[in-house]
Design an enzyme around this catalytic site. Structure first.
Site, short mmCIF file in Angstrom:
data_model
loop_
_atom_site.label_atom_id
_atom_site.label_comp_id
_atom_site.label_asym_id
_atom_site.label_seq_id
_atom_site.Cartn_x
_atom_site.Cartn_y
_atom_site.Cartn_z
N CYS A 173 -6.27 1.19 -0.46
CA CYS A 173 -5.02 1.93 -1.15
C CYS A 173 -5.15 1.87 -2.56
O CYS A 173 -6.13 1.19 -3.12
CB CYS A 173 -4.08 0.75 -0.76
N CYS A 214 -1.99 -8.57 4.20
CA CYS A 214 -2.52 -7.15 4.16
C CYS A 214 -3.99 -7.24 3.64
O CYS A 214 -4.08 -7.58 2.24
CB CYS A 214 -1.67 -6.33 3.43
S1 SF4 Z 1 0.68 -4.13 -1.76
FE1 SF4 Z 1 -1.32 -3.49 -1.17
S2 SF4 Z 1 -1.12 -1.97 0.33
FE2 SF4 Z 1 0.89 -2.12 -0.46
S3 SF4 Z 1 0.91 -0.68 -2.23
FE3 SF4 Z 1 0.19 -2.22 -3.24
S4 SF4 Z 1 -2.10 -2.08 -3.31
FE4 SF4 Z 1 -1.10 -0.65 -1.61
#
Ligand code: SF4
Length: 376
Positions: free
Chosen positions: A121, A344
């Protein structure tokens, strides 16, 4: 060999037509994949044997391999999938409520799947394992559909999927082109048959992409990750917000609400000592005042190697009471699947670490943080 799940109707319709087979064959294959949950063409027994064999020569249903499958005592199951190019993603099945046998009317039963949209991400939220090494690439439609089908196959015969949340690895709105056709498969009657109002797309808040979603397909629920009640603190927690003020994000959230009529969700990961004070809850309540919305508060699930901690129960209670006393609808999302690294990106990260330890050669291309173009 073509990945069937990338464009099921288009590919199958052309394939059957070229062989003089009726269009109804497309529906047969769909029924086996989505309703009968079969593993491959060989099990599609109402298709002629020769057709099944030829389909298997021309198409693959599965482009990923299951690298790890874990199951927690609370019924949460998580898959670590290895993609064809060696990248890895995670997806999760969450079970809530009694087993179907104990509640014949199905009351309170939820079978929610959480799916990923990118490898890694680019948003870089400081508390998140998925963002630690940036984004490698967008997933294809087929890779997104495949997560849903693989998770559905974990269900018992008496269970069915009820909800989809697009909150796994990646920023969903940075990959709308692949995501929307995949969600179409989730909602279609001859797909997974999950109502649009039970499908939630999460975003860290990319205003242009929020506008695009509002204008093209506002049938889904939208969840906006805030994590802070003001820009200064948000810049510390969500680095991408350096360029995107909260006011712009909230304006687009309001526009989405006008278009969809669906109550907005605001996500807030509660981090001990950083954003969990009652004064911050009060500021958040003021920020969201007047909106038809619910605030989903998620007490942080610690990630090894990161300095953030779960707030105390007393701090969580005080945060909640402050919000509720100011008229905010609040839902505390309790952590599920802690024993299997359900937060996650954790499973993928452990897998990467063990690859490094075992000196397994990693032949994939390296992504840089934020290296994909963002539609912000
Ligand atoms: S929480 Fe993790 S997966 Fe979700 S937008 Fe932020 S960096 Fe990306």
């Amino acid at each position: 060999m073509a990945h069937l799940l990338n464009a099921i109707d288009r590919q199958l319709a052309a394939w059957f037509e070229a062989r003089g087979q009726g269009a109804y064959r497309v529906g047969q294959v769909r029924r086996w994949l989505f309703a009968q949950r079969v593993a491959g063409f060989a099990e599609m027994t109402d298709l002629p044997q020769a057709v099944r064999e030829e389909l298997a020569r021309d198409f693959t249903v599965w482009s990923t391999e299951i690298a790890r499958h874990t199951r927690a005592e609370d019924g949460t199951e998580k898959l670590l999938l290895t993609l064809a190019d060696g990248g890895q993603i995670e997806c999760v099945l969450l079970r809530e409520g009694p087993s179907p046998g104990l509640s014949p009317e199905g009351r309170g039963i939820r079978r929610t799947i959480c799916i990923s949209t990118q490898v890694g991400c680019g948003m870089g939220c400081v508390f998140c394992a998925s963002g630690l090494e940036g984004v490698e690439r967008n997933l294809t439609t087929g890779e997104i559909v495949e997560q849903m089908l693989r998770l559905q196959m974990l269900l018992g015969a008496d269970e069915r999927l009820s909800h989809v949340v697009v909150m796994g690895m990646g920023e969903p709105l940075a990959n709308l082109d692949a995501l929307l056709p995949a969600l179409e498969e989730a909602s279609r009657e001859d797909g997974l048959g999950i109502s649009h109002r039970r499908i939630t797309i999460s975003t860290v808040g990319l205003p242009k992409a929020m506008r695009r979603l509002a204008e093209t397909d506002p049938r889904y629920r939208l969840a906006v990750s805030l994590h802070a009640p003001n820009d200064a603190l948000r810049r510390q927690i969500v680095p991408i917000s350096e360029k995107i003020p909260l006011a712009d994000i909230l304006a687009e959230a309001d526009h989405y609400f006008e278009r969809s009529g669906r109550r907005l969700t605001f996500e807030y990961v509660l981090l001990a000592g950083l954003n969990d004070r009652p004064a911050q809850a009060a500021e958040l309540a003021d920020l969201l005042a007047g909106r038809t919305a619910i605030v989903n508060v998620i007490p942080y699930n610690p990630v090894a190697g990161l300095p953030y901690r779960t707030p105390s129960v007393a701090a969580q209670r005080a945060f909640r009471q402050t919000l509720e006393s100011r008229g905010v609808s609040v839902h505390f999302r309790h952590r599920k699947g802690d024993a299997i690294d359900a937060a996650c990106g954790q499973l993928r990260r452990r897998s990467k670490e063990s690859r490094v330890k075992s000196r397994e050669p990693d032949t994939r291309g390296r992504g840089r943080p934020g290296s994909l173009a963002l539609d912000s």
